[in-house]
Design a protein around this motif. Sequence first.
Motif, PDB file in Angstrom:
ATOM      1  N   ALA A  25       0.807  -1.215   0.000  1.00 54.99           N
ATOM      2  CA  ALA A  25       0.000   0.000   0.000  1.00 54.99           C
ATOM      3  C   ALA A  25       0.843   1.270   0.000  1.00 54.99           C
ATOM      4  O   ALA A  25       1.885   1.345   0.666  1.00 54.99           O
ATOM      5  CB  ALA A  25      -0.928   0.003   1.213  1.00 54.99           C
ATOM      6  N   ASP A  26       0.376   2.279  -0.728  1.00 55.30           N
ATOM      7  CA  ASP A  26       0.969   3.607  -0.673  1.00 55.30           C
ATOM      8  C   ASP A  26       0.446   4.389   0.529  1.00 55.30           C
ATOM      9  O   ASP A  26       1.170   5.196   1.125  1.00 55.30           O
ATOM     10  CB  ASP A  26       0.638   4.392  -1.951  1.00 55.30           C
ATOM     11  CG  ASP A  26       1.163   3.725  -3.201  1.00 55.30           C
ATOM     12  OD1 ASP A  26       2.363   3.387  -3.226  1.00 55.30           O
ATOM     13  OD2 ASP A  26       0.374   3.527  -4.144  1.00 55.30           O
ATOM     14  N   VAL A  27      -0.825   4.194   0.836  1.00 53.29           N
ATOM     15  CA  VAL A  27      -1.497   4.892   1.931  1.00 53.29           C
ATOM     16  C   VAL A  27      -2.299   3.872   2.718  1.00 53.29           C
ATOM     17  O   VAL A  27      -2.887   2.958   2.138  1.00 53.29           O
ATOM     18  CB  VAL A  27      -2.444   6.001   1.402  1.00 53.29           C
ATOM     19  CG1 VAL A  27      -3.099   6.749   2.563  1.00 53.29           C
ATOM     20  CG2 VAL A  27      -1.706   6.970   0.499  1.00 53.29           C
ATOM     21  N   VAL A  28      -2.328   4.020   4.041  1.00 55.51           N
ATOM     22  CA  VAL A  28      -3.101   3.112   4.895  1.00 55.51           C
ATOM     23  C   VAL A  28      -3.990   3.954   5.799  1.00 55.51           C
ATOM     24  O   VAL A  28      -3.534   4.922   6.419  1.00 55.51           O
ATOM     25  CB  VAL A  28      -2.194   2.208   5.763  1.00 55.51           C
ATOM     26  CG1 VAL A  28      -3.042   1.215   6.570  1.00 55.51           C
ATOM     27  CG2 VAL A  28      -1.185   1.472   4.895  1.00 55.51           C
ATOM     28  N   THR A  29      -5.269   3.583   5.874  1.00 54.08           N
ATOM     29  CA  THR A  29      -6.217   4.250   6.769  1.00 54.08           C
ATOM     30  C   THR A  29      -6.965   3.207   7.578  1.00 54.08           C
ATOM     31  O   THR A  29      -7.058   2.038   7.185  1.00 54.08           O
ATOM     32  CB  THR A  29      -7.231   5.109   5.986  1.00 54.08           C
ATOM     33  OG1 THR A  29      -7.897   4.284   5.012  1.00 54.08           O
ATOM     34  CG2 THR A  29      -6.550   6.260   5.283  1.00 54.08           C
ATOM     35  N   ALA A  30      -7.528   3.628   8.703  1.00 49.14           N
ATOM     36  CA  ALA A  30      -8.304   2.750   9.574  1.00 49.14           C
ATOM     37  C   ALA A  30      -9.508   3.520  10.101  1.00 49.14           C
ATOM     38  O   ALA A  30      -9.498   4.758  10.159  1.00 49.14           O
ATOM     39  CB  ALA A  30      -7.454   2.238  10.730  1.00 49.14           C
ATOM     40  N   VAL A  31     -10.546   2.792  10.525  1.00 47.84           N
ATOM     41  CA  VAL A  31     -11.804   3.446  10.892  1.00 47.84           C
ATOM     42  C   VAL A  31     -11.812   4.056  12.287  1.00 47.84           C
ATOM     43  O   VAL A  31     -12.738   4.782  12.630  1.00 47.84           O
ATOM     44  CB  VAL A  31     -13.000   2.472  10.773  1.00 47.84           C
ATOM     45  CG1 VAL A  31     -13.224   2.049   9.341  1.00 47.84           C
ATOM     46  CG2 VAL A  31     -12.814   1.271  11.689  1.00 47.84           C
ATOM     47  N   SER A  32     -10.807   3.768  13.106  1.00 46.27           N
ATOM     48  CA  SER A  32     -10.792   4.321  14.457  1.00 46.27           C
ATOM     49  C   SER A  32      -9.360   4.643  14.869  1.00 46.27           C
ATOM     50  O   SER A  32      -8.405   4.034  14.363  1.00 46.27           O
ATOM     51  CB  SER A  32     -11.411   3.337  15.455  1.00 46.27           C
ATOM     52  OG  SER A  32     -10.553   2.229  15.670  1.00 46.27           O
ATOM     53  N   PRO A  33      -9.189   5.584  15.793  1.00 47.84           N
ATOM     54  CA  PRO A  33      -7.834   5.898  16.269  1.00 47.84           C
ATOM     55  C   PRO A  33      -7.150   4.704  16.915  1.00 47.84           C
ATOM     56  O   PRO A  33      -5.940   4.510  16.740  1.00 47.84           O
ATOM     57  CB  PRO A  33      -8.070   7.022  17.283  1.00 47.84           C
ATOM     58  CG  PRO A  33      -9.352   7.644  16.879  1.00 47.84           C
ATOM     59  CD  PRO A  33     -10.186   6.519  16.340  1.00 47.84           C
ATOM     60  N   GLY A  34      -7.915   3.905  17.674  1.00 44.66           N
ATOM     61  CA  GLY A  34      -7.323   2.739  18.309  1.00 44.66           C
ATOM     62  C   GLY A  34      -6.781   1.747  17.312  1.00 44.66           C
ATOM     63  O   GLY A  34      -5.673   1.217  17.472  1.00 44.66           O
ATOM     64  N   LEU A  35      -7.569   1.493  16.263  1.00 49.33           N
ATOM     65  CA  LEU A  35      -7.120   0.566  15.227  1.00 49.33           C
ATOM     66  C   LEU A  35      -5.951   1.157  14.450  1.00 49.33           C
ATOM     67  O   LEU A  35      -4.999   0.436  14.110  1.00 49.33           O
ATOM     68  CB  LEU A  35      -8.281   0.245  14.284  1.00 49.33           C
ATOM     69  CG  LEU A  35      -7.988  -0.746  13.157  1.00 49.33           C
ATOM     70  CD1 LEU A  35      -7.472  -2.068  13.710  1.00 49.33           C
ATOM     71  CD2 LEU A  35      -9.239  -0.978  12.304  1.00 49.33           C
ATOM     72  N   ALA A  36      -5.993   2.456  14.179  1.00 47.91           N
ATOM     73  CA  ALA A  36      -4.879   3.100  13.468  1.00 47.91           C
ATOM     74  C   ALA A  36      -3.591   2.989  14.272  1.00 47.91           C
ATOM     75  O   ALA A  36      -2.521   2.701  13.720  1.00 47.91           O
ATOM     76  CB  ALA A  36      -5.212   4.562  13.194  1.00 47.91           C
ATOM     77  N   ALA A  37      -3.674   3.203  15.589  1.00 43.70           N
ATOM     78  CA  ALA A  37      -2.480   3.109  16.434  1.00 43.70           C
ATOM     79  C   ALA A  37      -1.957   1.677  16.469  1.00 43.70           C
ATOM     80  O   ALA A  37      -0.744   1.440  16.395  1.00 43.70           O
ATOM     81  CB  ALA A  37      -2.806   3.593  17.846  1.00 43.70           C
ATOM     82  N   LYS A  38      -2.865   0.711  16.580  1.00 46.83           N
ATOM     83  CA  LYS A  38      -2.460  -0.690  16.623  1.00 46.83           C
ATOM     84  C   LYS A  38      -1.789  -1.097  15.318  1.00 46.83           C
ATOM     85  O   LYS A  38      -0.741  -1.760  15.310  1.00 46.83           O
ATOM     86  CB  LYS A  38      -3.673  -1.573  16.899  1.00 46.83           C
ATOM     87  CG  LYS A  38      -3.356  -3.061  16.971  1.00 46.83           C
ATOM     88  CD  LYS A  38      -4.597  -3.868  17.326  1.00 46.83           C
ATOM     89  CE  LYS A  38      -4.285  -5.366  17.402  1.00 46.83           C
ATOM     90  NZ  LYS A  38      -5.475  -6.168  17.804  1.00 46.83           N
ATOM     91  N   MET A  39      -2.385  -0.702  14.187  1.00 43.14           N
ATOM     92  CA  MET A  39      -1.832  -1.079  12.895  1.00 43.14           C
ATOM     93  C   MET A  39      -0.546  -0.325  12.578  1.00 43.14           C
ATOM     94  O   MET A  39       0.354  -0.844  11.924  1.00 43.14           O
ATOM     95  CB  MET A  39      -2.871  -0.835  11.786  1.00 43.14           C
ATOM     96  CG  MET A  39      -4.056  -1.785  11.825  1.00 43.14           C
ATOM     97  SD  MET A  39      -3.579  -3.520  11.580  1.00 43.14           S
ATOM     98  CE  MET A  39      -3.657  -4.130  13.269  1.00 43.14           C
ATOM     99  N   SER A  40      -0.440   0.914  13.065  1.00 41.21           N
ATOM    100  CA  SER A  40       0.795   1.663  12.870  1.00 41.21           C
ATOM    101  C   SER A  40       1.946   0.995  13.613  1.00 41.21           C
ATOM    102  O   SER A  40       3.062   0.878  13.084  1.00 41.21           O
ATOM    103  CB  SER A  40       0.613   3.104  13.351  1.00 41.21           C
ATOM    104  OG  SER A  40       1.792   3.840  13.184  1.00 41.21           O
TER     105      SER A  40
END
Length: 388
Positions: free
Chosen positions: A158-173
Amino acid sequence: METIMYISGGRWDGLPGTDRLLVESLAVAGPVLWVDQPAPVFRFGDVRKYMVRSLRGVPEILTPHLKRLRLPAPPLFSSSVGRPITHAISTHCMEKAIRFSGRPPAAVINASPVVAFPANVAGTRLLHLTDDWLAAADLIGFPSSYLRRSLERNLAAADVVTAVSPGLAAKMSSFAGRPVGVLPNGCRPPVRRTTDNRRRPITALVGQLNERLDLDVLESLADSELDILVLGPRTASDPAAKLRLNAFLSRGNVDWRGYVRPREVRRLLETASVGITPYANTEFNRSSFPLKTLEYLSAGLPVVATDLPSVSLLECSALFVAGDRTEFVDLVRGALGHHPDQQQRDDMRRVAEANSWEVRASTIRDLCGQHIPPDAVAESVRGGHHDR
């Protein structure tokens, strides 16, 4: 305008969720090729009917701006034997569809936990994480090790990654070692202003009925003899959860309608007085962003929700958060006994407008067209004072 390919985590004719609602808004502004989640040919008649066309990469035309490509899968497609075959078929169908179109897509949005990005696409590759797929093995039906490998593969591509919630974004980051932006779920535009005399002292629950719900809360609501309108299909797989849901839905004060079409859902919500989001406090739910909460607010309904991280994103005086099942019932009773005041009405409309699917689609197109850094994705989920 150039085409966007959207690889979904479901099927077009399934229960409308994040993928379909987002794509319908994307297709208003330009062409979109929707790609189904792989589905076994022995189970779905439409997949068998369109199999030859799918293998040739010929999509079905749904609207002038929207086409659908089904991905046929063999029996036991989620098994160790079936998974590589399914991957090969999916890759073949998507690459054929790109060649059939005569022009590569300007962007590929991948919202599937198992389907890989097609190769040799020059446009932006955006991975959109709609759920915590690392915690979803039981719900999705694939081994957790396979879901992990699929996620690692798509994160790398992926060039860009997004997630539906801050918690999920932090976990995936943390998992990926790269920035992950927040792109929450959305809702339909707010309803016209409704008169209070259409509302009845009814509690509304919308969505799939499964293990994600806090069954203790539902049983407490039923015990309180409040009238509850339930709109959604049963999808639970756990035997104990099935038994408890069956008992809840058979209660005399529970009016269960099963699957209801979206327009009818909105009409019925306009006759209720409060919407509920009773999600269990699980790892999977803590990373989610429930669609139903925004849909209630868009329909002009105050909301009572269990205390999960995504709730704190929504600043709205008509949203009430319960710490336990006793408080949940008390808050529902309170909402049923009072019509929203003008401040609450204004807050609900403001939040719904700021979080419409049209707003989300515009953000997606900006991300795909301009390579906006993920940490610059606007979290347009706030609006008004948040009364907890």
